[in-house]
Enzyme design. Structure first.
Site, PDB file in Angstrom:
ATOM      1  N   HIS A 134       0.840  -1.207   0.000  1.00 57.08           N
ATOM      2  CA  HIS A 134       0.000   0.000   0.000  1.00 57.08           C
ATOM      3  C   HIS A 134       0.877   1.259   0.000  1.00 57.08           C
ATOM      4  CE1 HIS A 134      -0.042  -0.701   4.636  1.00 57.08           C
ATOM      5  NE2 HIS A 134       0.948   0.113   4.329  1.00 57.08           N
ATOM      6  N   HIS A 146      -1.728   4.699   9.599  1.00 55.09           N
ATOM      7  CA  HIS A 146      -0.356   5.159   9.866  1.00 55.09           C
ATOM      8  C   HIS A 146      -0.419   6.478  10.631  1.00 55.09           C
ATOM      9  CE1 HIS A 146      -0.154   2.533   6.313  1.00 55.09           C
ATOM     10  NE2 HIS A 146       1.122   2.331   6.564  1.00 55.09           N
ATOM     11  N   HIS A 178      10.322  -3.850   3.866  1.00 57.22           N
ATOM     12  CA  HIS A 178      10.751  -2.453   3.826  1.00 57.22           C
ATOM     13  C   HIS A 178      11.047  -1.951   5.224  1.00 57.22           C
ATOM     14  CE1 HIS A 178       6.365  -1.944   4.412  1.00 57.22           C
ATOM     15  NE2 HIS A 178       6.461  -0.631   4.521  1.00 57.22           N
ATOM     16  N   GLU A 191       4.189  -5.310   8.663  1.00 60.96           N
ATOM     17  CA  GLU A 191       2.868  -5.166   8.018  1.00 60.96           C
ATOM     18  C   GLU A 191       2.407  -6.475   7.361  1.00 60.96           C
ATOM     19  OE1 GLU A 191       2.945  -0.415   6.798  1.00 60.96           O
ATOM     20  OE2 GLU A 191       3.253  -1.895   5.225  1.00 60.96           O
TER      21      GLU A 191
HETATM   22  C1  DHB Z   1       6.215   3.333   2.182  1.00 61.44           C
HETATM   23  C2  DHB Z   1       5.616   2.090   2.365  1.00 61.44           C
HETATM   24  C3  DHB Z   1       4.560   1.940   3.266  1.00 61.44           C
HETATM   25  O1  DHB Z   1       3.943   0.743   3.516  1.00 61.44           O
HETATM   26  C4  DHB Z   1       4.092   3.030   3.964  1.00 61.44           C
HETATM   27  O2  DHB Z   1       3.040   2.852   4.794  1.00 61.44           O
HETATM   28  C5  DHB Z   1       4.680   4.278   3.797  1.00 61.44           C
HETATM   29  C6  DHB Z   1       5.742   4.425   2.900  1.00 61.44           C
HETATM   30  C7  DHB Z   1       7.329   3.542   1.203  1.00 61.44           C
HETATM   31  O3  DHB Z   1       7.882   2.584   0.667  1.00 61.44           O
HETATM   32  O4  DHB Z   1       7.665   4.703   0.940  1.00 61.44           O
HETATM   33 FE    FE Z   2       2.533   1.020   5.396  1.00 61.33          FE
END
Ligand code: DHB
Ligand code: FE
Length: 281
Positions: A12, A59, A193, A240
């Site tokens: 997302h 978030h 990530h 996540e």
């Molecule tokens: C990014 C990924 C995410 O899941 C998020 O909530 C905010 C930023 C990103 O890769 O920039």
């Molecule tokens: Fe996220």
């Protein structure tokens, strides 16, 4: 009886929404990712679910460190895109399904999942970007949406096992709803990530691919994976990925894998897209 017919797993990433909102999808940096999204859009256009239950995390948009519910169900008639600091995304207001959402709240709470009931809640990129990924930019979203938030922002998040069992309970709840809605459940977030700290920028495609294999073929084993492993292997925001287990728990033990795509990176994230159908459909 209402029925869950399929599950969608998708990252997302907010930059994906921004690329669409700003007409950049055919730019060289974005086109290869959006090419991979096309078959998923064709599938949902053909499948036409009446309702999407979207499992995502807020978030710090609707909630903050002042209030940290573990699980939330959105029971409102509609939900507007949250202002995350750059104004609200100019995407349609999300139309809810209060009758089904209240039925889910009742069933889940009586099944001993402590859902927080949200009668008013703005929805952030965690929910609107998956809708954009699947439906592009329509004037109205073509389905009703039940938002279901999971806290993965503030320690302690729920275990993968609890998420998986919540998915099973959601399935039972949907199947006891007196309607004939065809429902698709989304698990969003991930894959690997990490947005901050010493390991910012971490991506682990080998781990992500193994996760996708296991979420399809052996979700019970995947549900036993610890928070520590997710964070070590997939980065701090890789946690996540537990939300995909809610989606998987709501499907049959054996599923048909309809579509899978990965793309590395979108923004800071290893992007995953997965469509699973219950075999009987
Ligand atoms: C990014 C990924 C995410 O899941 C998020 O909530 C905010 C930023 C990103 O890769 O920039
Ligand atoms: Fe996220």
């Amino acid at each position: 009886m209402a029925e869950i017919i399929a599950g969608v797993g998708t990252s997302h990433v907010p930059a994906v929404g921004a690329a669409m909102d700003n007409g950049m999808t055919q730019d060289p940096i974005w086109a290869p990712y959006f090419d991979k999204v096309e078959p998923a859009r064709e599938w949902i256009a053909k499948t036409k679910p009446d309702v999407c239950i979207i499992v995502y995390n807020d978030h710090a948009s609707a909630f903050s460190l002042e209030l940290i519910p573990t699980f939330v169900i959105g029971t409102a008639p509609s939900f507007i895109p949250a202002d995350e600091g750059f104004g609200r995304r100019k995407v349609p207001t999300v139309q809810g399904h209060p009758d089904m959402a209240w039925h889910l709240a009742e069933s889940l709470i009586l099944a001993e999942f402590d859902m927080t009931i949200a009668n008013k809640m703005d929805v952030d990129h965690g929910l609107t970007v998956p809708l954009s990924v699947m439906y592009n930019q329509p004037d109205e979203w073509p389905c009703k949406v039940i938002p279901l938030c999971v806290n993965v922002v503030q320690y302690p998040p729920p275990t993968g096992n609890r998420c998986f069992n919540l998915g099973r309970a959601i399935r039972a709840a949907v199947e006891s709803f007196p309607g004939n809605e065809r429902v698709v459940i989304f698990g969003t977030g991930g894959l690997s990530h990490q947005l901050q700290g010493e390991r910012a920028g971490l991506i682990n495609t080998e781990y992500d691919n193994a996760f996708l294999d296991r979420i399809v073929a052996d979700p019970v084993a995947q549900s036993k994976i610890s928070h520590t492993e997710y964070m070590r292997e997939a980065g701090s925001e890789g946690i996540e990925m537990v939300m995909w287990l809610v989606m998987r728990g709501a499907l049959d033990e054996h599923v048909d894998e309809i579509y899978r795509a990965t793309h590395v990176p979108t923004s800071n994230t290893s992007n995953g897209l997965l469509i699973l159908e219950n075999s009987i459909n």
